[in-house]
Write a protein that holds these residues in place. Sequence first.
Motif, PDB file in Angstrom:
ATOM      1  N   SER A   1      -8.197  19.294  44.658  1.00  0.00           N
ATOM      2  CA  SER A   1      -7.575  18.876  43.552  1.00  0.00           C
ATOM      3  C   SER A   1      -8.737  18.938  42.380  1.00  0.00           C
ATOM      4  CB  SER A   1      -7.387  17.127  43.460  1.00  0.00           C
ATOM      5  OG  SER A   1      -8.675  16.627  43.877  1.00  0.00           O
ATOM      6  N   LEU A   2      -8.382  18.818  41.100  1.00  0.00           N
ATOM      7  CA  LEU A   2      -9.272  19.424  40.147  1.00  0.00           C
ATOM      8  C   LEU A   2     -10.449  18.451  39.887  1.00  0.00           C
ATOM      9  CD1 LEU A   2      -6.399  20.564  39.223  1.00  0.00           C
ATOM     10  CD2 LEU A   2      -7.113  20.498  36.868  1.00  0.00           C
ATOM     11  N   LYS A   3     -11.572  19.180  39.724  1.00  0.00           N
ATOM     12  CA  LYS A   3     -12.738  18.531  39.652  1.00  0.00           C
ATOM     13  C   LYS A   3     -13.001  18.365  38.057  1.00  0.00           C
ATOM     14  CE  LYS A   3     -14.894  20.512  43.936  1.00  0.00           C
ATOM     15  NZ  LYS A   3     -15.572  21.343  44.599  1.00  0.00           N
ATOM     16  N   THR A   4     -14.127  17.593  37.639  1.00  0.00           N
ATOM     17  CA  THR A   4     -14.443  17.251  36.362  1.00  0.00           C
ATOM     18  C   THR A   4     -14.445  18.823  35.611  1.00  0.00           C
ATOM     19  OG1 THR A   4     -15.586  15.157  36.917  1.00  0.00           O
ATOM     20  CG2 THR A   4     -16.048  16.471  34.723  1.00  0.00           C
ATOM     21  N   GLU A   5     -15.486  19.515  36.249  1.00  0.00           N
ATOM     22  CA  GLU A   5     -15.563  21.108  35.393  1.00  0.00           C
ATOM     23  C   GLU A   5     -14.487  21.725  35.323  1.00  0.00           C
ATOM     24  OE1 GLU A   5     -17.340  21.485  39.845  1.00  0.00           O
ATOM     25  OE2 GLU A   5     -17.089  19.935  38.142  1.00  0.00           O
ATOM     26  N   ASP A   6     -13.353  21.556  36.498  1.00  0.00           N
ATOM     27  CA  ASP A   6     -12.152  22.314  35.899  1.00  0.00           C
ATOM     28  C   ASP A   6     -11.314  21.682  34.828  1.00  0.00           C
ATOM     29  OD1 ASP A   6     -12.501  23.715  38.186  1.00  0.00           O
ATOM     30  OD2 ASP A   6     -11.857  22.135  39.570  1.00  0.00           O
ATOM     31  N   TYR A   7     -11.342  20.375  34.925  1.00  0.00           N
ATOM     32  CA  TYR A   7     -10.777  19.678  33.435  1.00  0.00           C
ATOM     33  C   TYR A   7     -11.235  20.158  32.385  1.00  0.00           C
ATOM     34  CZ  TYR A   7      -8.184  16.361  36.488  1.00  0.00           C
ATOM     35  OH  TYR A   7      -7.370  15.802  37.387  1.00  0.00           O
ATOM     36  N   GLU A   8     -12.534  20.325  32.344  1.00  0.00           N
ATOM     37  CA  GLU A   8     -13.449  20.835  31.283  1.00  0.00           C
ATOM     38  C   GLU A   8     -12.976  22.172  30.847  1.00  0.00           C
ATOM     39  OE1 GLU A   8     -17.325  20.020  32.324  1.00  0.00           O
ATOM     40  OE2 GLU A   8     -17.426  17.964  31.611  1.00  0.00           O
ATOM     41  N   ALA A   9     -12.785  23.208  31.808  1.00  0.00           N
ATOM     42  CA  ALA A   9     -12.544  24.372  31.565  1.00  0.00           C
ATOM     43  C   ALA A   9     -10.837  24.253  30.802  1.00  0.00           C
ATOM     44  CB  ALA A   9     -12.500  25.280  32.922  1.00  0.00           C
ATOM     45  N   VAL A  10     -10.323  23.581  31.536  1.00  0.00           N
ATOM     46  CA  VAL A  10      -8.942  23.793  30.820  1.00  0.00           C
ATOM     47  C   VAL A  10      -8.796  23.304  29.502  1.00  0.00           C
ATOM     48  CG1 VAL A  10      -6.425  22.773  31.207  1.00  0.00           C
ATOM     49  CG2 VAL A  10      -7.661  23.275  33.236  1.00  0.00           C
ATOM     50  N   SER A  11      -9.515  22.176  29.210  1.00  0.00           N
ATOM     51  CA  SER A  11      -9.460  21.716  27.937  1.00  0.00           C
ATOM     52  C   SER A  11      -9.755  22.717  26.808  1.00  0.00           C
ATOM     53  CB  SER A  11     -10.577  20.396  27.684  1.00  0.00           C
ATOM     54  OG  SER A  11     -11.718  20.882  27.754  1.00  0.00           O
ATOM     55  N   GLN A  12     -10.486  24.034  27.397  1.00  0.00           N
ATOM     56  CA  GLN A  12     -10.928  24.933  26.296  1.00  0.00           C
ATOM     57  C   GLN A  12      -9.746  25.954  25.994  1.00  0.00           C
ATOM     58  OE1 GLN A  12     -14.026  24.706  24.626  1.00  0.00           O
ATOM     59  NE2 GLN A  12     -13.867  22.946  25.856  1.00  0.00           N
ATOM     60  N   VAL A  13      -8.881  25.703  26.938  1.00  0.00           N
ATOM     61  CA  VAL A  13      -7.653  26.816  26.695  1.00  0.00           C
ATOM     62  C   VAL A  13      -6.865  26.353  25.344  1.00  0.00           C
ATOM     63  CG1 VAL A  13      -5.260  27.564  27.968  1.00  0.00           C
ATOM     64  CG2 VAL A  13      -7.549  27.223  29.228  1.00  0.00           C
ATOM     65  N   ASP A  14      -6.347  27.229  24.611  1.00  0.00           N
ATOM     66  CA  ASP A  14      -5.478  26.846  23.481  1.00  0.00           C
ATOM     67  C   ASP A  14      -4.633  25.948  23.445  1.00  0.00           C
ATOM     68  OD1 ASP A  14      -6.768  28.899  21.601  1.00  0.00           O
ATOM     69  OD2 ASP A  14      -5.902  30.463  22.683  1.00  0.00           O
ATOM     70  N   LEU A  15      -3.863  25.875  24.648  1.00  0.00           N
ATOM     71  CA  LEU A  15      -2.611  24.931  24.853  1.00  0.00           C
ATOM     72  C   LEU A  15      -3.133  23.676  24.740  1.00  0.00           C
ATOM     73  CD1 LEU A  15       0.264  24.507  25.351  1.00  0.00           C
ATOM     74  CD2 LEU A  15      -0.327  24.574  27.859  1.00  0.00           C
ATOM     75  N   PHE A  16      -4.453  23.381  25.222  1.00  0.00           N
ATOM     76  CA  PHE A  16      -5.333  21.909  25.394  1.00  0.00           C
ATOM     77  C   PHE A  16      -6.198  21.586  24.581  1.00  0.00           C
ATOM     78  CE2 PHE A  16      -3.296  23.063  29.555  1.00  0.00           C
ATOM     79  CZ  PHE A  16      -2.512  22.267  29.969  1.00  0.00           C
ATOM     80  N   SER A  17      -6.168  22.610  23.514  1.00  0.00           N
ATOM     81  CA  SER A  17      -7.500  22.291  22.558  1.00  0.00           C
ATOM     82  C   SER A  17      -7.691  21.104  21.784  1.00  0.00           C
ATOM     83  CB  SER A  17      -7.824  23.824  22.072  1.00  0.00           C
ATOM     84  OG  SER A  17      -6.664  24.066  20.975  1.00  0.00           O
ATOM     85  N   ASP A  18      -6.535  20.706  21.473  1.00  0.00           N
ATOM     86  CA  ASP A  18      -6.422  19.378  20.681  1.00  0.00           C
ATOM     87  C   ASP A  18      -6.697  18.218  21.353  1.00  0.00           C
ATOM     88  OD1 ASP A  18      -6.537  20.889  18.259  1.00  0.00           O
ATOM     89  OD2 ASP A  18      -4.262  20.767  17.834  1.00  0.00           O
ATOM     90  N   LEU A  19      -6.538  18.251  22.763  1.00  0.00           N
ATOM     91  CA  LEU A  19      -6.848  16.866  23.613  1.00  0.00           C
ATOM     92  C   LEU A  19      -7.964  16.467  23.811  1.00  0.00           C
ATOM     93  CD1 LEU A  19      -3.582  17.696  25.933  1.00  0.00           C
ATOM     94  CD2 LEU A  19      -3.494  16.992  23.719  1.00  0.00           C
ATOM     95  N   THR A  20      -8.180  15.240  24.290  1.00  0.00           N
ATOM     96  CA  THR A  20      -9.336  14.877  24.656  1.00  0.00           C
ATOM     97  C   THR A  20      -9.356  15.096  26.051  1.00  0.00           C
ATOM     98  OG1 THR A  20      -8.540  12.582  25.288  1.00  0.00           O
ATOM     99  CG2 THR A  20      -9.244  12.868  23.247  1.00  0.00           C
ATOM    100  N   LEU A  21     -10.643  14.788  27.072  1.00  0.00           N
ATOM    101  CA  LEU A  21     -10.625  15.114  28.241  1.00  0.00           C
ATOM    102  C   LEU A  21      -9.612  14.367  29.049  1.00  0.00           C
ATOM    103  CD1 LEU A  21     -12.033  17.036  30.385  1.00  0.00           C
ATOM    104  CD2 LEU A  21     -13.971  15.557  30.560  1.00  0.00           C
ATOM    105  N   ASP A  22      -9.680  13.036  28.503  1.00  0.00           N
ATOM    106  CA  ASP A  22      -8.685  11.932  29.612  1.00  0.00           C
ATOM    107  C   ASP A  22      -7.247  12.505  28.998  1.00  0.00           C
ATOM    108  OD1 ASP A  22      -8.523   9.173  30.451  1.00  0.00           O
ATOM    109  OD2 ASP A  22      -7.282   9.130  28.626  1.00  0.00           O
ATOM    110  N   GLU A  23      -7.132  12.737  27.949  1.00  0.00           N
ATOM    111  CA  GLU A  23      -5.622  13.365  27.994  1.00  0.00           C
ATOM    112  C   GLU A  23      -5.122  14.589  28.693  1.00  0.00           C
ATOM    113  OE1 GLU A  23      -4.588  12.037  23.385  1.00  0.00           O
ATOM    114  OE2 GLU A  23      -5.893  13.952  23.743  1.00  0.00           O
ATOM    115  N   VAL A  24      -6.374  15.501  28.982  1.00  0.00           N
ATOM    116  CA  VAL A  24      -5.804  16.541  29.884  1.00  0.00           C
ATOM    117  C   VAL A  24      -5.720  16.026  31.322  1.00  0.00           C
ATOM    118  CG1 VAL A  24      -7.078  18.647  30.597  1.00  0.00           C
ATOM    119  CG2 VAL A  24      -7.223  18.396  28.461  1.00  0.00           C
ATOM    120  N   GLN A  25      -6.750  15.055  31.567  1.00  0.00           N
ATOM    121  CA  GLN A  25      -6.604  14.756  33.129  1.00  0.00           C
ATOM    122  C   GLN A  25      -5.039  13.939  33.384  1.00  0.00           C
ATOM    123  OE1 GLN A  25     -10.064  12.458  32.819  1.00  0.00           O
ATOM    124  NE2 GLN A  25     -11.201  13.633  33.982  1.00  0.00           N
ATOM    125  N   ARG A  26      -4.658  13.400  32.284  1.00  0.00           N
ATOM    126  CA  ARG A  26      -3.425  12.430  32.401  1.00  0.00           C
ATOM    127  C   ARG A  26      -2.163  13.670  32.614  1.00  0.00           C
ATOM    128  NH1 ARG A  26      -3.259   9.095  27.108  1.00  0.00           N
ATOM    129  NH2 ARG A  26      -1.111   9.259  27.561  1.00  0.00           N
TER     130      ARG A  26
END
Length: 250
Positions: free
Chosen positions: A10-35
């Motif tokens: 399953s995704l680890k913290t560093e994976d969520y952090e990497a995803v949060s840098q993608v354009d689609l998710f760039s306006d979201l907080t890390l918590d929102e990305v995890q949700r």
Amino acid sequence: MQSTGTILSSLKTEDYEAVSQVDLFSDLTLDEVQRLLKGAIVRSHPKGALLFSQGDPADRFYVVLEGTVKLFKTTEAGDQGVVEVFGGGHSFGEAATFLSKRFPVGAEVIADAKLVHVPASSFIAELSRSPDLSFKLLASLSRHYRRLVRQIGQLKMKSPGQRLGCYILSLTGETEGPANVELPDDKGLVAGRIGITPESLSRALTRLREVGVQCQGRQVSIEDMAALRSFCNVEEDEPESLEKPNPPCS
């Protein structure tokens, strides 16, 4: 045959952090990305793995953490054309997923990849419960499309030789003197990345030889970075590569 890949975790913290840098998710907080990625998993795929075929149900989309994936379209005659190439930090397949349609293209791994698989069902369910998240995603997509339009406009103003030169410049951190770089893809994929045909790429390589750029296979040698920048009409501190930009959806 399609590859499901090897489940890493399953995704680890560093994976969520990497995803949060993608354009689609760039306006979201890390918590929102995890949700939003509650049902997502990370899989590894070897080179040559087929992720999905043209016409398959779009029941998921992907984020590239490592490696490279190409999208391709197959004609009735069986010919294959490269539509786009995605490396780390990009997502693909979300448009078809959001519209509950079928994939209009196929996807194949062209360099061993680690991908986040995001199931449509859990992603859309979370969006339906959180209108604020939907608006944030819409804002991210709108901003990315504006940047995409601007980059495409800049790209069209460049000749094929200048486009290839800009792409080569984006691969090296050198700003002056000689430099050597390796193309990350074969020449056919490079042509697709910068929006020209393979035939135009051959002519572009010939044109670049006139300004001291030599190419042997994937190895590229540049005699003078300043001369190449001048040919491409790129300022030394210009941050933006004129590589054909990756669209946010497929």
